[in-house]
Design a protein around this motif. Structure first.
Motif, PDB file in Angstrom:
ATOM      1  N   SER A 261     -31.431  26.959   0.906  1.00 31.51           N
ATOM      2  CA  SER A 261     -32.749  26.371   0.664  1.00 31.51           C
ATOM      3  C   SER A 261     -32.730  25.435  -0.543  1.00 31.51           C
ATOM      4  O   SER A 261     -33.373  24.386  -0.545  1.00 31.51           O
ATOM      5  CB  SER A 261     -33.777  27.490   0.448  1.00 31.51           C
ATOM      6  N   GLU A 284     -37.789  27.657  10.490  1.00 28.48           N
ATOM      7  CA  GLU A 284     -37.787  27.693   9.026  1.00 28.48           C
ATOM      8  C   GLU A 284     -39.193  27.590   8.459  1.00 28.48           C
ATOM      9  O   GLU A 284     -39.368  27.291   7.282  1.00 28.48           O
ATOM     10  CB  GLU A 284     -36.917  26.566   8.469  1.00 28.48           C
ATOM     11  N   PRO A 288     -40.513  29.917   1.365  1.00 27.51           N
ATOM     12  CA  PRO A 288     -39.058  30.005   1.202  1.00 27.51           C
ATOM     13  C   PRO A 288     -38.624  31.427   0.883  1.00 27.51           C
ATOM     14  O   PRO A 288     -39.399  32.248   0.394  1.00 27.51           O
ATOM     15  CB  PRO A 288     -38.789  29.062   0.015  1.00 27.51           C
TER      16      PRO A 288
END
Length: 441
Positions: A261, A284, A288
């Motif tokens: 990431s 995705e 995060p």
């Protein structure tokens, strides 16, 4: 009544193996609490590492004395436990030395078992003396107080008792063979136990049978006890060294893994044509992933497996330059703390029927202090020293990554350096225009 001993043996065998299976399921459940990690490198190399390091004890002999004795204990236990198969068959079907029909090969095996058993006894005594009389420094570090110290000694006592029972059983059996006792056919070679048999002269046949039967029962029950004690002991590495060496990373030890990431964010910033508001790739979406680790659930399954594999030998700590200079860091303690926290999480899950509810504790701060983490120089000496390919550094780096990237809690020296890199393009507090002034001097 004739079948009562066989029935009792069956019940003991089922209970011992059943309890062991329950602990194995709990072990697997706990390891699976970690995140999955993709394996890199050829599988053939993994098999070679397992054969060389776990099966062949390739890294143990770096320290010749302890390495050689460990090999004696290792080989002795592996080979002698072949006889457990015969004991199990005899116990279930009421036979005695069911493999005696093999003749000379059987005699050779029993003789080899006895010599190895004597070797194990000698090695165990030397190990005990090293720990408790010579008091080698690595066995007396602060993390080795309490249960870890007792556990290390208990393992040696159990091994000593099991080998002594094996030889006592054979000595009584040999004496009964010489007397021509019923159900005790002439079978086996007894180079060690025949010496013990000399001390049994004068005992009646009934007394010898009692000694042989008691030693036989205590030996097999001791093996079942030892099998189930493994889960609660540092000796779990007997089983886990093999998968741990197989799953160990194949990349060079100095190669630090990057977060995908973060790499994507950097690539985005460096690409003038990238659209920062573009939709995330399929799969995705969402926030995060957490940077680094603060608790055992954030670590990988391989790291949790390694925590259970640690045998607390202390080779990593004795090689650690930070520990040698008196700092608080001990790589062995990092692995022990990780295992202790994972066990605590497992007990919490058991108490709540498999449901996780935050308990107000975590691996970082409650078990491993920040002082320990920042004492590490990331030199990889601990990784190189471990005889079963455990990587304490990877856990240290994950915890430090969490502190820096999630909490901005790096030490002031690191914060200054990172500010300089951000502002000046270098770790030093010089303006970019002045960076090359040194060459004028």
């Amino acid at each position: 009544m004739a079948y009562l001993p066989n029935l009792l043996f069956l019940l003991a065998l089922v209970a011992g193996i059943g309890f062991f299976a329950r602990n194995v399921r709990r072990l697997i459940r706990n390891i699976r609490l970690g995140r999955e990690e993709a394996l890199e490198g050829p599988r053939s190399q993994r098999w070679k590492n397992m054969a060389r390091i776990a099966l062949g004890q390739g890294k143990m002999v770096v320290r010749p004395v302890s390495g050689f004795m460990h090999i004696i204990v290792y080989v002795g236990f592996v080979i002698i436990n072949i006889e457990v198969l015969e004991i199990v068959i005899d116990g279930l079907f009421g036979t005695h030395r069911v493999f005696a029909f093999l003749g000379r090969p059987y005699d050779f095996l029993i003789g080899a078992f006895e010599i190895l058993a004597l070797g194990v006894i000698v090695a165990v005594v030397v190990f005990w003396l090293r720990r408790n009389v010579l008091r080698l420094q690595r066995f007396w570090k602060p993390e080795m107080k309490g249960w870890p110290k007792k556990d290390a000694d208990w393992i040696l006592y159990i091994e000593l008792i099991l080998m002594s029972l094996f030889l006592t059983m054979n000595a009584a059996d040999y004496s009964l063979q010489l007397l021509g006792a019923e159900h005790y056919p002439l079978a086996g070679a007894f180079p060690v136990s025949q010496v013990i048999a000399g001390w049994m002269q004068g005992l009646s046949e009934a007394s010898l049978i009692a000694v042989e039967r008691v030693a036989w029962w205590l030996h097999i029950l001791g093996i079942l006890f030892f099998l189930n004690y493994l889960y609660y002991s540092k000796h779990l590495h007997i089983l886990l060294a093999f998968p741990n060496t197989w799953f160990a990373k194949l990349r060079p030890k100095g190669d630090m893994g990057n977060l995908e990431s973060v790499k994507q964010e950097v690539a985005l910033m460096m690409d003038p044509n990238a659209d920062p508001f573009a939709a995330a790739p399929a799969g995705e979406e969402g926030p995060p992933a957490k940077f680094g680790a603060s608790d055992v659930m954030d670590l990988s399954q391989v790291q949790l497996l390694a925590a259970y594999t640690c045998t607390e030998c202390g080779r990593c700590t004795s090689e650690c330059p930070a520990n040698q200079t008196g700092k608080k860091l001990s790589p062995r303690k990092i692995m022990m703390d990780t295992r202790d926290r994972l066990e605590e999480v497992g007990r919490h899950l058991d108490a709540h029927k498999g449901t996780w509810e935050p308990d107000g504790k975590q691996l970082l701060d409650d078990y491993i202090s920040r002082e320990e983490l920042w004492a590490c120089t990331s030199c990889n000496a601990c990784v190189e020293a471990c005889p079963v390919s455990i990587d304490p550094l990877s856990i240290i780096m994950e915890l430090r990554r969490y502190l820096v990237m999630e909490q901005s809690a790096a030490p002031s020296e690191l914060n200054v350096m990172m500010s300089n890199i951000e502002n000046n393009g270098a770790p030093w507090p010089f303006n970019q225009m002045d960076r090359l002034n040194w060459k004028e001097e």
